[in-house]
Design a protein around this motif. Structure first.
Motif, PDB file in Angstrom:
ATOM      1  N   TYR A   1     -68.223  47.158 135.017  1.00 49.19           N
ATOM      2  CA  TYR A   1     -67.977  48.057 133.881  1.00 49.19           C
ATOM      3  C   TYR A   1     -69.037  49.151 133.825  1.00 49.19           C
ATOM      4  N   LEU A   2     -70.275  48.776 134.144  1.00 46.23           N
ATOM      5  CA  LEU A   2     -71.391  49.717 134.006  1.00 46.23           C
ATOM      6  C   LEU A   2     -71.620  50.554 135.253  1.00 46.23           C
ATOM      7  N   LEU A   3     -71.441  49.953 136.419  1.00 47.74           N
ATOM      8  CA  LEU A   3     -71.861  50.629 137.657  1.00 47.74           C
ATOM      9  C   LEU A   3     -70.762  50.788 138.691  1.00 47.74           C
ATOM     10  N   GLY A   4     -69.591  50.234 138.449  1.00 50.20           N
ATOM     11  CA  GLY A   4     -68.492  50.413 139.395  1.00 50.20           C
ATOM     12  C   GLY A   4     -68.425  49.334 140.461  1.00 50.20           C
ATOM     13  N   GLN A   5     -67.746  49.682 141.509  1.00 49.37           N
ATOM     14  CA  GLN A   5     -67.355  48.719 142.531  1.00 49.37           C
ATOM     15  C   GLN A   5     -68.530  48.052 143.252  1.00 49.37           C
ATOM     16  N   ILE A   6     -68.421  46.740 143.429  1.00 50.12           N
ATOM     17  CA  ILE A   6     -69.394  45.974 144.212  1.00 50.12           C
ATOM     18  C   ILE A   6     -68.841  45.824 145.622  1.00 50.12           C
ATOM     19  N   THR A   7     -69.556  46.394 146.591  1.00 50.08           N
ATOM     20  CA  THR A   7     -69.019  46.442 147.957  1.00 50.08           C
ATOM     21  C   THR A   7     -69.511  45.306 148.834  1.00 50.08           C
ATOM     22  N   GLN A   8     -70.687  44.799 148.544  1.00 52.41           N
ATOM     23  CA  GLN A   8     -71.224  43.689 149.324  1.00 52.41           C
ATOM     24  C   GLN A   8     -71.754  42.630 148.377  1.00 52.41           C
ATOM     25  N   ALA A   9     -71.650  41.382 148.799  1.00 59.45           N
ATOM     26  CA  ALA A   9     -72.147  40.284 147.955  1.00 59.45           C
ATOM     27  C   ALA A   9     -72.349  39.052 148.826  1.00 59.45           C
ATOM     28  N   THR A  10     -73.579  38.535 148.819  1.00 57.83           N
ATOM     29  CA  THR A  10     -73.914  37.340 149.599  1.00 57.83           C
ATOM     30  C   THR A  10     -74.711  36.412 148.703  1.00 57.83           C
ATOM     31  N   GLY A  11     -74.400  35.138 148.736  1.00 62.38           N
ATOM     32  CA  GLY A  11     -75.034  34.241 147.771  1.00 62.38           C
ATOM     33  C   GLY A  11     -75.656  32.991 148.330  1.00 62.38           C
ATOM     34  N   GLN A  12     -76.322  32.298 147.449  1.00 60.25           N
ATOM     35  CA  GLN A  12     -76.880  30.974 147.664  1.00 60.25           C
ATOM     36  C   GLN A  12     -76.565  30.157 146.423  1.00 60.25           C
ATOM     37  N   CYS A  13     -76.096  28.928 146.606  1.00 54.75           N
ATOM     38  CA  CYS A  13     -75.779  28.141 145.404  1.00 54.75           C
ATOM     39  C   CYS A  13     -76.355  26.739 145.479  1.00 54.75           C
ATOM     40  N   ARG A  14     -76.442  26.100 144.336  1.00 54.04           N
ATOM     41  CA  ARG A  14     -76.948  24.736 144.216  1.00 54.04           C
ATOM     42  C   ARG A  14     -76.121  23.988 143.167  1.00 54.04           C
ATOM     43  N   THR A  15     -75.979  22.691 143.392  1.00 60.55           N
ATOM     44  CA  THR A  15     -75.178  21.868 142.472  1.00 60.55           C
ATOM     45  C   THR A  15     -76.030  21.208 141.379  1.00 60.55           C
ATOM     46  N   ILE A  16     -77.279  20.965 141.641  1.00 57.98           N
ATOM     47  CA  ILE A  16     -78.234  20.282 140.734  1.00 57.98           C
ATOM     48  C   ILE A  16     -77.814  18.820 140.526  1.00 57.98           C
ATOM     49  N   HIS A  17     -77.040  18.530 139.498  1.00 60.17           N
ATOM     50  CA  HIS A  17     -76.662  17.131 139.247  1.00 60.17           C
ATOM     51  C   HIS A  17     -75.492  16.774 140.170  1.00 60.17           C
TER      52      HIS A  17
ATOM     53  N   ALA B   1     -76.934  35.823 144.014  1.00 62.05           N
ATOM     54  CA  ALA B   1     -76.309  36.669 145.025  1.00 62.05           C
ATOM     55  C   ALA B   1     -77.012  38.015 145.125  1.00 62.05           C
ATOM     56  N   LEU B   2     -77.086  38.521 146.363  1.00 60.58           N
ATOM     57  CA  LEU B   2     -77.479  39.904 146.613  1.00 60.58           C
ATOM     58  C   LEU B   2     -76.223  40.752 146.557  1.00 60.58           C
ATOM     59  N   VAL B   3     -76.283  41.852 145.848  1.00 60.64           N
ATOM     60  CA  VAL B   3     -75.089  42.702 145.754  1.00 60.64           C
ATOM     61  C   VAL B   3     -75.426  44.162 146.055  1.00 60.64           C
ATOM     62  N   GLU B   4     -74.410  44.875 146.520  1.00 59.76           N
ATOM     63  CA  GLU B   4     -74.519  46.317 146.712  1.00 59.76           C
ATOM     64  C   GLU B   4     -73.343  46.984 146.019  1.00 59.76           C
ATOM     65  N   PHE B   5     -73.635  48.118 145.414  1.00 55.37           N
ATOM     66  CA  PHE B   5     -72.584  48.857 144.722  1.00 55.37           C
ATOM     67  C   PHE B   5     -72.157  50.060 145.562  1.00 55.37           C
ATOM     68  N   LYS B   6     -70.918  50.481 145.335  1.00 58.80           N
ATOM     69  CA  LYS B   6     -70.386  51.622 146.078  1.00 58.80           C
ATOM     70  C   LYS B   6     -71.283  52.848 145.917  1.00 58.80           C
ATOM     71  N   GLY B   7     -71.840  52.990 144.726  1.00 54.72           N
ATOM     72  CA  GLY B   7     -72.696  54.139 144.466  1.00 54.72           C
ATOM     73  C   GLY B   7     -74.038  54.087 145.175  1.00 54.72           C
ATOM     74  N   GLY B   8     -74.344  52.975 145.820  1.00 59.49           N
ATOM     75  CA  GLY B   8     -75.582  52.905 146.586  1.00 59.49           C
ATOM     76  C   GLY B   8     -76.627  51.951 146.027  1.00 59.49           C
ATOM     77  N   ALA B   9     -76.479  51.561 144.781  1.00 59.84           N
ATOM     78  CA  ALA B   9     -77.475  50.687 144.176  1.00 59.84           C
ATOM     79  C   ALA B   9     -77.423  49.286 144.800  1.00 59.84           C
ATOM     80  N   VAL B  10     -78.560  48.617 144.779  1.00 60.36           N
ATOM     81  CA  VAL B  10     -78.640  47.224 145.219  1.00 60.36           C
ATOM     82  C   VAL B  10     -79.084  46.355 144.046  1.00 60.36           C
ATOM     83  N   GLY B  11     -78.971  45.060 144.241  1.00 61.98           N
ATOM     84  CA  GLY B  11     -79.430  44.206 143.153  1.00 61.98           C
ATOM     85  C   GLY B  11     -79.094  42.754 143.355  1.00 61.98           C
ATOM     86  N   THR B  12     -79.294  41.991 142.277  1.00 63.58           N
ATOM     87  CA  THR B  12     -78.991  40.566 142.313  1.00 63.58           C
ATOM     88  C   THR B  12     -78.184  40.167 141.089  1.00 63.58           C
ATOM     89  N   ILE B  13     -77.401  39.138 141.294  1.00 61.56           N
ATOM     90  CA  ILE B  13     -76.630  38.538 140.206  1.00 61.56           C
ATOM     91  C   ILE B  13     -76.867  37.043 140.236  1.00 61.56           C
TER      92      ILE B  13
END
Lengths: 366, 366, 366, 366
Positions: free
Chosen positions: D199-215, D238-250
């Motif tokens: 909603y804020l930054l537009g399309q997410i073009t790349q996304a790679t993650g790591q997950c854990r179950t805990i219990h 997850a590491l994400v990249e947006f179409k506009g060029g920004a990078v980040g994490t979720i």
């Protein structure tokens, strides 16, 4: 198995009228109540306005005369939101007709008027409630429970204020708020922090104040070049003492630049402390013990289902109640009380006590 | 090209003595000063204590008698940290010998004593400074500059307090802090918020208070079963008025559960507001305008090189000054003043004015 | 009864040089150490600069050649603050001469260089330390102690970042920070959050990143119209895994508008959580339990004497340590370690491990 | 002059059902809409449950079969709150009958199912909306407007998370949330932060993650001793990249001790930054410029009438919206869209895009 109806007559359709209407419509789906509230009649400044606003606010009927509403035998509860100067006649009429009465704060514009009203209540034997809605916050209830349980020890001090910026701008024109008879920051918003102080710590036995007007004149209407003097306070500070022994200060400030809703306080006890601001109304800050331990400090408690009646709105913590939800809680408490349940108040007697403190401070300033 | 030396004589080796010694050692590497401060002599309660502590604190010589130090012609500055009751004789002796004098707050334990001291200063013609170190904070200086530049308009109100919890525990024994002559929360820490109020807003013309003792007795020593009554205040609230017209409250509270260093205030002006707490000493909170705009609100300014003399400690913002750094700034200001530069004070005259406000409030309480 | 001297040779006189000098001057008055540190020799870029800066920083002698300093038998400790590219030759020379070595971060500009250095340490058998001063914070130590004691259960996740805004402005020119060999946000400040992550949670076994340069060119000097391309990262995000099983993210960002020192993290465990930001370096935020109780939530713990070595600086809580105080603690730990006490590190081996993580992330980005 | 009616059929009567009912009852009094919403029919798990809950929630009629409701020609809008696994059949049935459809998130439990649904929408030509109610917050709308207006420059990075603690306790039993088909923290709450990022930054073009179950196991019911393995993630980064060029994490984390509703993000731009947390849902934090000025920093903006549609709830700032108010805004937007107004979404197509990102991250983890 249908619940009996409780027919509501609402006097006034402004901001608070809309807020009341919304609360009466919502409350049945959120609380298990002894009655089904029915939005019966709206009394407005004219028949036309009434008809229009009744449609919007979901009332079945409308009238241009609050006297008609108060006298209508089909009405069980009169909810009064009208201008402050009309509170006394409306309330007295409703009481005389044996209605339960739910009145916005302040109960009235003068101490004498409020005393006449409370006298009328004693004869009517009905349920009364005044709309000090900030008291309905689950976090305020939690604060009182922690205090009553001795969690912060004996109360040492109270530091309270209600600060907003809505009159900071000198272009804001005269209104009922600046009416010398019952107006001013202390009466308008100081009453909120005083009612909260009493709710949390009990009777205020001494109160001495200092006040300032700030903008000495205001236009008679928005944009008008005609100015009239302002005769009421914009900011008042008071020293207060509680029956229990605590001392403290109370501030009412409607010219508080930058503050939108700092109805806030810090209560210090011998074994802990509590702090709250309406700007973070879903949080209560609590220090258990006097501090100094390796992991001690103020804990930010966020509202959740363990803080009734938050769970009526949402089963998960942290989702936030809003201002209008406080009104829903108030209406639920009103309906419960009418059904014979506990009336947590503030009833009209308590509203009179608040007004006495306002009056004592105002007198000391002049 | 060597700088002339400025020889320091320090009276006292406790917490504040260590803090002073540290400041004199550090200041030369951080500030460009007219003198090279030299830690010459430490006066302690005995020759032995002096020798031991001089070694630790980096002083060249030691004495067990402060009179010797004050009379020593090789000393340029007498820094006095001794118990409050000794401030007067030490300071008078130092002044009589023509020394510059740097005294911890309070200047003295009674108003009369403080007046005798300030009279002696007028005759001595030396530089004096009192250790109200919280005023040295770059963010406090920024606040004053913003106020003086009219950035928040005319000042409406001041809401200040100094709240700590160090006497909240009833087991804390009697000490100089609870001495009826000059003790109590108002004198001990109320003086900090009063000095800051004056630094920021000028003269306090009216002051009326309410005080409480809280714990009525305390042991004569830690763990002792022998208790003596407490005759001083633990918490004092006061209504104050400033010469400029602003009103407000001041609180001094050393039994403030949960509070470690809430030397804090909010200043409201007609065009903005400022807020600060020593608990976040590297931040100043500033609202430009009275608020209500789409993106207006309180801005949290973090200390950085644009707030002198922060840059003397660190070239990048956000790295934080600490309490001891404030003492280094104080010492730099002292040495600059001795070199003929501007003396930002508080000098002894200003300290007397602070004590007068303390006295006025204390008198109104009794 | 005099303590033996420990003679310090300092290489470099910029910001961090001043910070080191200040720490060596202050530490003796604040900590009880096995040696008396003596500021013996300053090595600067020239004889003249050395003489000038030695006077300011309080060093007895100066030299224009760090080789002379490293070879000088009267020097016990070499403290290296020089440009990163000189770290290797200076450190190797000092180690060869059997000196204890105290080096600013990063240990070196490349992984190979850092490996050569750590190999040299093994042969020298001296004490080494790297200036990751943010680890010296009593609140960081408290966090580690709480984690080690199981107070937050098993560690689930780590969410860390080091975000500042010092390179947000495209006019900031090239410097050693943007040198392709060893520069970039990840190496410059990412190393701080990586060292802290390791200090708190142990070995990082996996790390994959994404990076961005933001401003593609920068002037060769402030105000110059000549621009050269920027080949290093301004912002890097990485996914990380810890040996203990936790997952998380690390961000390095030197173009973080609005952030001055957000070296921050939140650590989630099965029985609680901890959070910290260097912007509030005197606070640790702690939730005991997973939350949801009537009075549970995050508690803000303020630094005080119950968090060693805070008490060495101030006997009362809430008075705040500053950035330079962290350097004093670092120097105290160095001197203790040289005296045979515990070396809390990071030593050179640990600094190499941090650099390996930096390298692993950087490699994954390209 | 009466508004045409819009008859609502609600499928489901749990927490979100109550929330929907409340919104449909309140919205008419708060917003000026093209239709009068009428709570017509409630479909529940049985006739009996339906009758009971319809009375409480204010619906005129009830049914035990959602198929009946979907086929009923008197219904205009089907609002679906039923268990996630039923979303597809309910929605398809409603679309086939030409109803407007308002579905709670997630649109469905699998990507394939969501794709079948969106295909059906294209043929139906009706209004669809998915209940990502956190997007309705006026402060989120303000954030988007500021970003779109370039107030923070080009977007550099996004740092987002949705962290709650509702599954932190290992005694919480299995439910639809832990169903391997469509369950897990990433799908349940990660979808909220992903929808907000889009909603804020537009399309997410790349996304790679790591997950854990805990219990690793949970009881099959509350208090049961029978445990089954947990096959879904409790925390995903997850590491994400947006179409506009920004990078980040979720981050999605439902075992985040201490966190009740940390749906939060910080967006860094070349000329400013914005930050938000649902824990302070009435605030947006904004830094104009990259910082470093004498009075620059993050400004806390409090929600008020200058942030539509806050003013529909309250004419004064700082009074706070709550969680249920967001649902009222959502319903108002739905009704406006049905009346031919702008549909701000997220419609089903957008919900599919969110689910694609969820799926991409989930796939990368395994």
């Amino acid at each position: 198995m249908m619940k009996p109806e409780l027919r509501i007559g609402l006097v006034g359709s402004g901001f608070m009228g809309r807020c009341h209407a919304n609360a009466f419509h919502s409350v049945g789906g959120l609380f298990d109540l002894p009655f089904e509230p029915v939005c019966e009649t709206l009394a407005d400044i004219s028949e036309e306005a009434g008809a229009l606003n009744a449609a919007t606010l979901g009332f079945a009927r409308a009238t241009g005369d609050w006297r008609t509403l108060c006298a209508d035998p089909s009405i069980d509860v009169v909810a009064g939101i009208a201008p402050n100067v009309l509170h006394e006649p409306i309330v007295i009429a409703a009481l005389s007709a044996g209605k339960h009465v739910y009145c916005e704060k302040p109960l009235s514009t003068t101490l004498k008027s409020a005393q006449r009203i409370t006298k009328a209540v004693q004869e009517a034997g009905v349920v009364t409630m005044v709309g000090f809605n900030f008291l309905r916050n689950p976090m305020i209830r939690l604060a009182r429970e922690l205090i009553e349980a001795g969690e912060i020890g004996e109360i040492v001090s109270f530091r309270g204020r209600h600060a907003e910026n809505y009159m900071a701008d000198p272009h804001v024109p005269h209104s009922f708020r600046t009416d010398p008879d019952g107006g001013g920051a202390l009466a308008d918003i100081g009453s909120h922090i005083i009612s909260m102080a009493r709710y949390l710590l009990g009777q205020i036995t001494q109160a001495t104040g200092q006040c300032r007007t700030i903008h000495k004149t205001r236009p008679i209407a928005l944009g008008s070049t005609e100015h009239l003097p302002v005769l009421v306070d914009a900011v008042t500070f008071a020293l207060v003492e509680f029956k229990g022994g605590a001392v403290g200060t109370i501030e009412a400030n409607w010219a508080a630049s930058g503050r939108t809703m700092d109805l806030s306080w810090e209560i210090t006890g011998t074994k802990g402390a509590l702090a709250f601001s309406q700007e973070g109304m879903n949080e209560l800050v609590f220090c258990k013990g006097s501090g100094g331990g390796r992991t001690s400090g103020f804990t930010k408690i966020e509202a959740g289902p363990s803080h009734p009646p938050y769970g009526n709105f949402c089963p998960a913590p942290g989702h936030h109640l809003g201002f209008n939800d406080l009104k829903v809680i108030e209406v639920a408490q009103l309906i419960d009380a009418i059904g014979g349940g506990f009336n947590p108040g503030p009833d009209f007697q308590e509203a009179l006590e608040v007004q006495k403190v306002v009056s004592k401070i105002a007198t000391s300033c002049s």
